[in-house]
Write a protein that holds these residues in place. Structure first.
Motif, PDB file in Angstrom:
ATOM      1  N   ALA A 123       3.288  -5.660  -1.388  1.00  0.00           N
ATOM      2  CA  ALA A 123       4.473  -5.237  -2.129  1.00  0.00           C
ATOM      3  C   ALA A 123       4.176  -3.878  -2.741  1.00  0.00           C
ATOM      4  CB  ALA A 123       4.824  -6.249  -3.218  1.00  0.00           C
ATOM      5  N   ASN A 124       4.888  -2.861  -2.319  1.00  0.00           N
ATOM      6  CA  ASN A 124       4.640  -1.526  -2.849  1.00  0.00           C
ATOM      7  C   ASN A 124       4.964  -1.463  -4.342  1.00  0.00           C
ATOM      8  OD1 ASN A 124       3.676   0.177  -0.670  1.00  0.00           O
ATOM      9  ND2 ASN A 124       5.672  -0.182   0.295  1.00  0.00           N
ATOM     10  N   PRO A 125       4.188  -0.715  -5.118  1.00  0.00           N
ATOM     11  CA  PRO A 125       4.438  -0.629  -6.565  1.00  0.00           C
ATOM     12  C   PRO A 125       5.860  -0.220  -6.906  1.00  0.00           C
ATOM     13  CG  PRO A 125       2.311   0.346  -6.041  1.00  0.00           C
ATOM     14  CD  PRO A 125       2.978   0.047  -4.736  1.00  0.00           C
TER      15      PRO A 125
ATOM     16  N   ALA B 138      -0.773  -4.432  -4.062  1.00  0.00           N
ATOM     17  CA  ALA B 138       0.121  -3.322  -4.419  1.00  0.00           C
ATOM     18  C   ALA B 138      -0.602  -2.014  -4.117  1.00  0.00           C
ATOM     19  CB  ALA B 138       0.510  -3.401  -5.896  1.00  0.00           C
ATOM     20  N   PRO B 139      -0.369  -1.402  -2.957  1.00  0.00           N
ATOM     21  CA  PRO B 139      -1.111  -0.196  -2.563  1.00  0.00           C
ATOM     22  C   PRO B 139      -0.666   1.046  -3.322  1.00  0.00           C
ATOM     23  CG  PRO B 139       0.459  -0.825  -0.849  1.00  0.00           C
ATOM     24  CD  PRO B 139       0.518  -1.894  -1.889  1.00  0.00           C
TER      25      PRO B 139
ATOM     26  N   PHE C 120      -6.184   2.974  -1.111  1.00  0.00           N
ATOM     27  CA  PHE C 120      -6.234   4.408  -1.375  1.00  0.00           C
ATOM     28  C   PHE C 120      -6.327   5.151  -0.046  1.00  0.00           C
ATOM     29  CE2 PHE C 120      -7.680   2.840  -5.476  1.00  0.00           C
ATOM     30  CZ  PHE C 120      -7.134   3.743  -6.372  1.00  0.00           C
ATOM     31  N   ILE C 121      -5.527   6.192   0.109  1.00  0.00           N
ATOM     32  CA  ILE C 121      -5.666   7.113   1.230  1.00  0.00           C
ATOM     33  C   ILE C 121      -6.458   8.312   0.738  1.00  0.00           C
ATOM     34  CG2 ILE C 121      -4.457   8.661   2.802  1.00  0.00           C
ATOM     35  CD1 ILE C 121      -2.144   6.700   2.841  1.00  0.00           C
TER      36      ILE C 121
ATOM     37  N   ILE D 100     -10.189  -3.706  -2.322  1.00  0.00           N
ATOM     38  CA  ILE D 100      -9.830  -2.293  -2.222  1.00  0.00           C
ATOM     39  C   ILE D 100      -9.959  -1.841  -0.770  1.00  0.00           C
ATOM     40  CG2 ILE D 100     -10.293   0.040  -3.075  1.00  0.00           C
ATOM     41  CD1 ILE D 100     -12.043  -1.537  -5.304  1.00  0.00           C
ATOM     42  N   ASN D 101      -8.894  -1.286  -0.226  1.00  0.00           N
ATOM     43  CA  ASN D 101      -8.926  -0.716   1.111  1.00  0.00           C
ATOM     44  C   ASN D 101      -8.946   0.808   0.987  1.00  0.00           C
ATOM     45  OD1 ASN D 101      -8.576  -3.295   2.439  1.00  0.00           O
ATOM     46  ND2 ASN D 101      -6.447  -3.213   1.773  1.00  0.00           N
ATOM     47  N   VAL D 102      -9.984   1.430   1.530  1.00  0.00           N
ATOM     48  CA  VAL D 102     -10.114   2.889   1.493  1.00  0.00           C
ATOM     49  C   VAL D 102      -9.883   3.418   2.902  1.00  0.00           C
ATOM     50  CG1 VAL D 102     -11.633   4.836   0.992  1.00  0.00           C
ATOM     51  CG2 VAL D 102     -11.767   2.763  -0.406  1.00  0.00           C
TER      52      VAL D 102
END
Length: 441
Positions: A212-214, A240-241, A282-283, A309-311
């Motif tokens: 779910a996007n912020p 929430a990315p 995080f991109i 955390i996905n980097v």
């Protein structure tokens, strides 16, 4: 959509991991290439049994790095001896296998096909609640395939969830491009109502809310947090990315939120829930990200301390607006990705370390490698129980588990049987762990 090429070496465990990676990539709308030369990204799942194997892995990594635009290396050698690839000047991202799909997806939303229907995979029921999103992110190619959000009614989705439970689902995964905007196309924000009604279905099961996007959940975050607090069926878990800690970069990404909205969502869940898991993305190395922007992202990660955390290192997708921006050099992106990944492992490791010695209720969701099973506690943290057959533990069981150790991104635990005291009715715990494994990880 991106195209991918996967090569797998070593044991059946590696082959199983590659199947999981490919399934996630296909679910995200990506497709296999005819070969590495035609792939947007190549994935090398490595083995490290003997020195000769290591040399073969390094040689193949060098070949793939020259043949494809981007290389991801995972598997045993990547995790045990990842520095060898850097020492050999192989330009590759070194990742744990379950981080690969998120990295390849490049911060894009998952893609749900037009005819998506619920699927029962073991005891896990997949429930797509809508198709499409309300965003227009400058780097995302998914929007070209999915369009604007299209939401079936609450009643229709509840009936699909009920059918999954009746078919044997113990975990229902509520999915979509952006679950937070469910119902927006019909003029209402229906996600809290939908989750509340799914939790009212008769049966013993758990529900996990998908990404779910912020920007999507901010307008309902207080109501949503209340639904989580009131329903034990819901895993206390939010994905929430945030994508960046810099408002300037978020603006260039055309994200629908700014950092303060993300913080408000996190703070509300902190207030409502005793313990919950924040998952975010995080991109790193977006074309307009400078060093100060990168430091803002690092500071935000350290501040909110997500447990998952996905980097992702930014890569261009053809046809997107971001593809026309002048990109940062590969070295800069690699250095920033390395710095954030190191901080990530520190933050996640601390979270799992804090679990050691504690006892949690957990659901066994799937088989692991060897004779192990994967469990999820109430906050959707992964706990591995080993020697499952000897302990009589099966997929679908609800357990009380004592955490005995961790491996940074997941915990190890032993089941503790709870029974009733025949004298006073008080609950007592009995440790039925085999003597040889009672104190081991």
């Amino acid at each position: 959509m991106a195209t991918y090429h996967i090569e797998t070496y070593g044991c059946s465990s590696n082959r199983g991991e590659s199947r999981e990676i490919e399934r996630a990539l296909r679910d995200g709308g990506h497709r296999p290439a005819d070969g590495p030369e035609d792939a947007d990204v190549a994935i090398l799942n490595t083995c490290t049994v003997v020195e000769k194997t290591e040399r073969n892995m390094l040689r193949r990594a060098e070949e793939l790095s020259d043949m494809t635009a981007e290389l991801v290396v995972t598997g045993c050698m990547a995790l045990a001896q990842g520095e060898m690839f850097a020492d050999a000047d192989v330009d590759a991202e070194i990742l744990h296998w379950d981080e690969v799909p998120s990295y390849v997806l490049n911060g894009e939303c998952p893609t749900v096909t037009p005819d998506a229907e619920p699927v029962l995979d073991g005891v896990v029921g997949i429930l797509p609640i809508a198709r499409g999103c309300m965003s227009n992110c400058s780097y995302c190619i998914t929007k070209f395939a999915t369009g604007r959000v299209d939401s079936p009614s609450v009643e229709e989705n509840v009936e699909k969830a009920r059918a999954l439970v009746h078919a044997g689902a113990k975990e229902i995964r509520v999915t979509g491009q952006d679950t937070g905007v469910y119902g927006w196309d019909n003029g209402d924000r229906k996600l809290p109502e939908l989750l509340d009604r799914i939790c009212d279905i008769d049966g013993e099961f758990r529900v996990r809310l998908g990404m779910a996007n912020p920007g999507g959940i901010h307008g309902i975050h207080e109501e949503l947090a209340d639904v989580f607090a009131e329903n034990e069926e819901l895993y206390d878990f939010i994905h929430a990315p945030v994508q960046s800690g810099s408002d300037d970069v978020l603006g260039d990404m055309r994200r629908q939120h700014r950092v303060e909205k993300f913080r408000e969502v996190v703070e509300t869940f902190d207030d409502r829930l005793d313990h919950w898991t924040l998952s975010t993305d995080f991109i790193v190395g977006f074309p307009t990200e400078d060093e100060a922007d990168h430091e803002l992202s690092m500071d935000l990660l350290a501040e909110v301390r997500p447990e998952k955390i996905n980097v992702t290192r930014f890569s261009k997708r053809p046809g997107t607006d971001a593809a026309d921006m002048k990109g940062l050099g590969g070295t800069v992106k690699k250095e920033r990705s390395k710095a954030m990944s190191e901080l990530k492992m520190e933050v996640v490791g601390e979270a799992y370390e804090s679990m050691v010695g504690e006892t949690f209720e957990a659901l066994v969701v799937e088989e692991g490698t060897g004779d192990s099973v994967k469990c999820r506690d109430g906050a959707y943290r992964q706990i591995i129980v080993q020697n499952a057959t000897d302990r009589g533990v099966e997929v679908g069981d609800f357990l009380t588990v004592e955490v005995t150790g961790h491996n940074t991104v997941y915990a190890f635990g032993d089941p503790v049987e709870t029974e009733r005291d025949p004298v006073d009715g008080d609950s007592v715990e009995r440790d039925d762990r085999p003597e040889s494994t009672a104190s081991s990880a």
